[in-house]
Enzyme design. Structure first.
Site, PDB file in Angstrom:
ATOM      1  N   LYS A 118      10.065  -4.736  -2.111  1.00 61.76           N
ATOM      2  CA  LYS A 118       9.321  -3.542  -2.541  1.00 61.76           C
ATOM      3  C   LYS A 118      10.164  -2.783  -3.543  1.00 61.76           C
ATOM      4  O   LYS A 118      11.377  -2.681  -3.381  1.00 61.76           O
ATOM      5  CB  LYS A 118       8.984  -2.640  -1.352  1.00 61.76           C
ATOM      6  N   GLU A 187       2.573   7.125  -1.132  1.00 62.70           N
ATOM      7  CA  GLU A 187       3.263   8.051  -0.215  1.00 62.70           C
ATOM      8  C   GLU A 187       3.092   9.510  -0.625  1.00 62.70           C
ATOM      9  O   GLU A 187       3.188   9.858  -1.812  1.00 62.70           O
ATOM     10  CB  GLU A 187       4.769   7.728  -0.159  1.00 62.70           C
TER      11      GLU A 187
HETATM   12  O1  KIV Z   1      12.000   3.154   2.964  1.00 66.42           O
HETATM   13  C1  KIV Z   1      10.951   3.224   3.619  1.00 66.42           C
HETATM   14  O2  KIV Z   1      10.932   3.232   4.849  1.00 66.42           O
HETATM   15  C2  KIV Z   1       9.701   3.298   2.865  1.00 66.42           C
HETATM   16  C3  KIV Z   1       8.471   3.689   3.631  1.00 66.42           C
HETATM   17  C4  KIV Z   1       8.488   5.135   3.827  1.00 66.42           C
HETATM   18  C5  KIV Z   1       7.237   3.238   2.954  1.00 66.42           C
HETATM   19  O3  KIV Z   1       9.688   3.098   1.691  1.00 66.42           O
END
Ligand code: KIV
Length: 273
Positions: A118, A187
Site C-alpha cells: 500500500k 481515510e
Molecule cells: O497504517 C495503517 O494502519 C493504515 C490504516 C489506517 C489504513 O494505513
C-alpha cells in the site's frame, strides 16, 4: 491419513471483483498470533505503518523504516493462511522515483511473501502505481487523510469538509484507480466525499473514518480492541483490551506478593524415577 482442505489465500483481483458486492472486511496486524486470530474473519490484513505508533510508541508514522515493515510483514505472513496480506511502504521508501518504489516494494514482497503493498497516494503517485503494477506488484492506494503527510497537513484531522480538499480526494481516488490500484483506502473524510469517491471509481474503496457506503472497512486493530484511552471519533471499541490487561496484571501482582502464584497446578514435583 486425513484429507486436509486447503483454502487458498485471497488475491488482489478477487478483492477488486468485490466492488459493490459483499463488504470487504479488513483489519491491521503486526504480529503472528494476532494475524492467526484475525485471519478467518478478514478478507485482507494490512501490516500498516501505524505499527510505529501503536506498537513502537512513535508519535507519527514518519519514523517507520522499511526494515520494520519487513519484520512485521514476515510475522503476519507466518500467522495467517487465507487473508490477503498487504504491507505498507513507509515514508521515504517510494516517493522520489519509480525505481526507488520498485526496489522497496519488491524487497517487501520477496522478503515477506506478502501479496501486495500500500502507498499513500497524492496526485504524484499515479506513475508509481502503474510502474509497480506493470512489474507484478499489486498496489492498494490510500487517499484522504494521509498520515505520512501529517507535517504538511498540520495534524491528523479529518479532511474533505471543504470543497477544494474534497475535490482533491475524489481526484486522487480516480487517479489511483486509473493507474491500476486494486483497491483504495479512503481515510478521514466526510460521508459525502467517501460516497462520491466510491461512485467515481471502479475499484473497491476501503473506508476508515469515511462511510458505511464504502466497499469495505478497515480499522487499526489495537484501537478497535480498546487498547488505548484516546482514539479518533471514527473508532468503535469492540473490546476492552486495556481493562483486560490491567485487570490481569493487577491480579498477577497480588498473587505474586501473597505467594498464591505459582500454585500446585503451575509447578512440577520432583520424581525419583
Ligand atoms: O497504517 C495503517 O494502519 C493504515 C490504516 C489506517 C489504513 O494505513
Amino acid at each position: 491419513m486425513s484429507a486436509q482442505t486447503h483454502i487458498p489465500r485471497m488475491t488482489a483481483p478477487k478483492i477488486t471483483a468485490r466492488k459493490g458486492g459483499e463488504p470487504i472486511v479488513c483489519l491491521t496486524a503486526y504480529d503472528a498470533p494476532t494475524a492467526a486470530i484475525l485471519d478467518e474473519h478478514c478478507d485482507l490484513i494490512l501490516v500498516g505503518d501505524s505499527v510505529g505508533m501503536v506498537v513502537h510508541g512513535l508519535t507519527t508514522t514518519v519514523g517507520v523504516t522499511l526494515d520494520m515493515m519487513i519484520m512485521h510483514g514476515q510475522a503476519v505472513m507466518r500467522g495467517s493462511n487465507t487473508a490477503l496480506v498487504v504491507v505498507d511502504l513507509p515514508f521515504g521508501s517510494y516517493e522520489d522515483s519509480v525505481e526507488t518504489a520498485f526496489k522497496s516494494a519488491s524487497r517487501v514482497m520477496m522478503e515477506t511473501g506478502c501479496q501486495a503493498v500500500k502507498i499513500e497516494s497524492g496526485s504524484y503517485a499515479a506513475e508509481t502505481i502503474s510502474y509497480l503494477v506493470e512489474r507484478g506488484i499489486p498496489v492498494m492506494s490510500h487517499v484522504g487523510l494521509r498520515p505520512q503527510s501529517m507535517n504538511v497537513l498540520g495534524g491528523f484531522r479529518a479532511r474533505g469538509r471543504k470543497q477544494e480538499v474534497a475535490d482533491e480526494i475524489v481526484e486522487n481516488a480516480i487517479a489511483a484507480a486509473e493507474a491500476g490500484s486494486f483497491a483504495v483506502v479512503v481515510e478521514g473524510t466526510s460521508v459525502e466525499i467517501a460516497e462520491k469517491a466510491t461512485k467515481a471509481v471502479d475499484i473497491p474503496t476501503i473506508g476508515i473514518g469515511a462511510s458505511a457506503g464504502c466497499d469495505g472497512q478497515i480499522l487499526v486493530t489495537p484501537d478497535m480492541l480498546g487498547q488505548f484511552d484516546r482514539v479518533p471519533k471514527f473508532v468503535k471499541k469492540f473490546a476492552d483490551m486495556k481493562g483486560l490487561i490491567e485487570g490481569a496484571a493487577k491480579d498477577y501482582a497480588a498473587q505474586v506478593k501473597d505467594r498464591s502464584f505459582p500454585g500446585e497446578a503451575n509447578t512440577y514435583k520432583f520424581t525419583k524415577k
